[in-house]
Write a protein that holds these residues in place. Structure first.
Motif, PDB file in Angstrom:
ATOM      1  N   LEU A   1       0.835  -1.198   0.000  1.00  0.00           N
ATOM      2  CA  LEU A   1       0.000   0.000   0.000  1.00  0.00           C
ATOM      3  C   LEU A   1       0.870   1.248   0.000  1.00  0.00           C
ATOM      4  O   LEU A   1       1.907   1.289   0.661  1.00  0.00           O
ATOM      5  N   HIS A   2       0.420   2.247  -0.738  1.00  0.00           N
ATOM      6  CA  HIS A   2       1.125   3.528  -0.742  1.00  0.00           C
ATOM      7  C   HIS A   2       0.096   4.651  -0.814  1.00  0.00           C
ATOM      8  O   HIS A   2      -0.747   4.668  -1.714  1.00  0.00           O
ATOM      9  N   TYR A   3       0.158   5.556   0.144  1.00  0.00           N
ATOM     10  CA  TYR A   3      -0.733   6.716   0.139  1.00  0.00           C
ATOM     11  C   TYR A   3       0.059   7.919  -0.356  1.00  0.00           C
ATOM     12  O   TYR A   3       0.952   8.413   0.316  1.00  0.00           O
ATOM     13  N   THR A   4      -0.292   8.350  -1.548  1.00  0.00           N
ATOM     14  CA  THR A   4       0.447   9.410  -2.206  1.00  0.00           C
ATOM     15  C   THR A   4       0.089  10.774  -1.624  1.00  0.00           C
ATOM     16  O   THR A   4      -0.830  10.903  -0.810  1.00  0.00           O
ATOM     17  N   VAL A   5       0.813  11.787  -2.043  1.00  0.00           N
ATOM     18  CA  VAL A   5       0.425  13.180  -1.808  1.00  0.00           C
ATOM     19  C   VAL A   5      -0.033  13.737  -3.150  1.00  0.00           C
ATOM     20  O   VAL A   5       0.405  13.264  -4.205  1.00  0.00           O
ATOM     21  N   PRO A   6      -0.945  14.704  -3.167  1.00  0.00           N
ATOM     22  CA  PRO A   6      -1.479  15.197  -4.445  1.00  0.00           C
ATOM     23  C   PRO A   6      -0.408  15.626  -5.438  1.00  0.00           C
ATOM     24  O   PRO A   6      -0.528  15.382  -6.640  1.00  0.00           O
ATOM     25  N   GLN A   7       0.653  16.248  -4.943  1.00  0.00           N
ATOM     26  CA  GLN A   7       1.700  16.720  -5.847  1.00  0.00           C
ATOM     27  C   GLN A   7       2.398  15.562  -6.546  1.00  0.00           C
ATOM     28  O   GLN A   7       2.764  15.654  -7.724  1.00  0.00           O
ATOM     29  N   GLU A   8       2.589  14.458  -5.820  1.00  0.00           N
ATOM     30  CA  GLU A   8       3.237  13.288  -6.409  1.00  0.00           C
ATOM     31  C   GLU A   8       2.367  12.693  -7.515  1.00  0.00           C
ATOM     32  O   GLU A   8       2.856  12.387  -8.615  1.00  0.00           O
ATOM     33  N   PHE A   9       1.075  12.558  -7.235  1.00  0.00           N
ATOM     34  CA  PHE A   9       0.186  11.958  -8.227  1.00  0.00           C
ATOM     35  C   PHE A   9       0.037  12.860  -9.448  1.00  0.00           C
ATOM     36  O   PHE A   9       0.039  12.391 -10.589  1.00  0.00           O
ATOM     37  N   LYS A  10      -0.074  14.146  -9.220  1.00  0.00           N
ATOM     38  CA  LYS A  10      -0.207  15.082 -10.339  1.00  0.00           C
ATOM     39  C   LYS A  10       1.028  15.037 -11.231  1.00  0.00           C
ATOM     40  O   LYS A  10       0.926  15.087 -12.465  1.00  0.00           O
ATOM     41  N   ALA A  11       2.204  14.914 -10.631  1.00  0.00           N
ATOM     42  CA  ALA A  11       3.440  14.850 -11.415  1.00  0.00           C
ATOM     43  C   ALA A  11       3.466  13.607 -12.300  1.00  0.00           C
ATOM     44  O   ALA A  11       3.929  13.656 -13.448  1.00  0.00           O
ATOM     45  N   ILE A  12       2.960  12.487 -11.788  1.00  0.00           N
ATOM     46  CA  ILE A  12       2.902  11.260 -12.593  1.00  0.00           C
ATOM     47  C   ILE A  12       1.963  11.458 -13.778  1.00  0.00           C
ATOM     48  O   ILE A  12       2.273  11.074 -14.912  1.00  0.00           O
ATOM     49  N   LEU A  13       0.809  12.070 -13.534  1.00  0.00           N
ATOM     50  CA  LEU A  13      -0.141  12.333 -14.612  1.00  0.00           C
ATOM     51  C   LEU A  13       0.465  13.230 -15.686  1.00  0.00           C
ATOM     52  O   LEU A  13       0.294  12.991 -16.888  1.00  0.00           O
ATOM     53  N   GLU A  14       1.159  14.249 -15.249  1.00  0.00           N
ATOM     54  CA  GLU A  14       1.690  15.223 -16.201  1.00  0.00           C
ATOM     55  C   GLU A  14       2.848  14.670 -17.020  1.00  0.00           C
ATOM     56  O   GLU A  14       3.198  15.246 -18.055  1.00  0.00           O
ATOM     57  N   ARG A  15       3.432  13.566 -16.590  1.00  0.00           N
ATOM     58  CA  ARG A  15       4.488  12.933 -17.391  1.00  0.00           C
ATOM     59  C   ARG A  15       3.916  12.157 -18.574  1.00  0.00           C
ATOM     60  O   ARG A  15       4.644  11.804 -19.500  1.00  0.00           O
ATOM     61  N   SER A  16       2.623  11.889 -18.534  1.00  0.00           N
ATOM     62  CA  SER A  16       1.991  11.126 -19.609  1.00  0.00           C
ATOM     63  C   SER A  16       1.603  12.045 -20.756  1.00  0.00           C
ATOM     64  O   SER A  16       1.049  13.127 -20.549  1.00  0.00           O
ATOM     65  N   ASP A  17       1.894  11.606 -21.972  1.00  0.00           N
ATOM     66  CA  ASP A  17       1.504  12.363 -23.166  1.00  0.00           C
ATOM     67  C   ASP A  17       0.113  11.983 -23.659  1.00  0.00           C
ATOM     68  O   ASP A  17      -0.365  12.540 -24.653  1.00  0.00           O
ATOM     69  N   ASP A  18      -0.544  11.044 -22.984  1.00  0.00           N
ATOM     70  CA  ASP A  18      -1.824  10.527 -23.462  1.00  0.00           C
ATOM     71  C   ASP A  18      -3.030  11.259 -22.887  1.00  0.00           C
ATOM     72  O   ASP A  18      -4.158  11.037 -23.340  1.00  0.00           O
TER      73      ASP A  18
END
Length: 234
Positions: free
Chosen positions: A209-226
């Motif tokens: 289990l991993h509970y992210t922080v919003p900034q971490e999750f947003k950064a992952i999303l923004e790395r996607s070109d899709d």
């Protein structure tokens, strides 16, 4: 704390737009259940996904018999492909992103700084353990996004409710699920001290289990070109 994300597949689908335009020209659709309503002029196929060990019979028996959609079960991990290419218009996931596909492999190496001795989670652990969890989380989220990008039609939407903790969270003054993991780990160590099982078993047991922080999750999303991020609520 949960973070809500609404993201859209970047790929355009002009054919789908033409079909939608013709349909809207033929039917002036409204809410409710009248002859010109969405309910009477649309068909929806809903795919429910869970692990192969899930009891889908219980799920299907709980669905309302007069539902306005067709239901199917799709077993398997959502970290991989589940549906044919460009077959999904809307994807939704609620409170599941905290589950990892596996415990980071580095945590099983007792010669590594990632050896999570006497703990069962990254909460309160050394920096290397937290980084291992964070890296596994990023890998899993990227696998999810890549799979859904293949399955979504061009311009399709995805809404995600993501379990998270605030970046400013102070574990000494605020109580969260992570606090419960720390308590559970302490209980297991107490039982090991009493000889119920070995401490080595606790050292090898880590929650996926991993509970992210919003900034971490947003950064992952923004790395996607899709995808494009349409909306984010915290």
């Amino acid at each position: 704390m949960d973070s809500n994300f609404r993201i859209q597949n970047r790929v355009a689908d002009p054919h789908n737009s033409v079909v939608r335009g013709r349909m809207l020209g033929q039917y002036v659709m409204n809410g409710g259940e009248g002859p010109n309503s969405y309910a009477q002029n649309s068909s929806y196929q809903v795919f429910f996904n869970d692990k192969v060990t899930n009891d889908f019979n219980t799920l299907f028996s709980s669905l309302p018999p007069e539902r306005l959609y067709y239901a199917s079960g799709v077993p398997g991990s959502f970290h991989g492909r589940l549906l044919p290419k460009a077959s999904l218009h809307f994807a939704y996931s609620s409170c599941t992103f905290n589950w990892l596909s596996e415990v980071p492999k580095e945590l099983a190496d007792d010669t590594s700084p990632t050896w999570n001795r006497a703990k069962i989670h990254s909460f309160g652990a050394r920096k290397e353990v937290l980084e291992a969890y964070s890296n596994q989380y990023a890998e899993d989220v990227e696998a999810f996004l890549d799979s859904r990008a293949e399955e979504l039609v061009g311009g399709g939407l995805m809404a995600l409710i993501v379990p998270a903790v605030p970046a400013f969270w102070n574990p000494n003054t605020a109580y969260t699920t992570l606090t419960e993991f720390d308590i559970l780990g302490s209980c297991l160590m107490d039982l090991a001290e009493k000889g119920r099982f070995s401490k080595a078993k606790v050292d090898l047991f880590n929650l996926p289990l991993h509970y992210t922080v919003p900034q971490e999750f947003k950064a992952i999303l923004e790395r996607s070109d899709d995808y494009t991020l349409e909306r984010m609520e915290i």
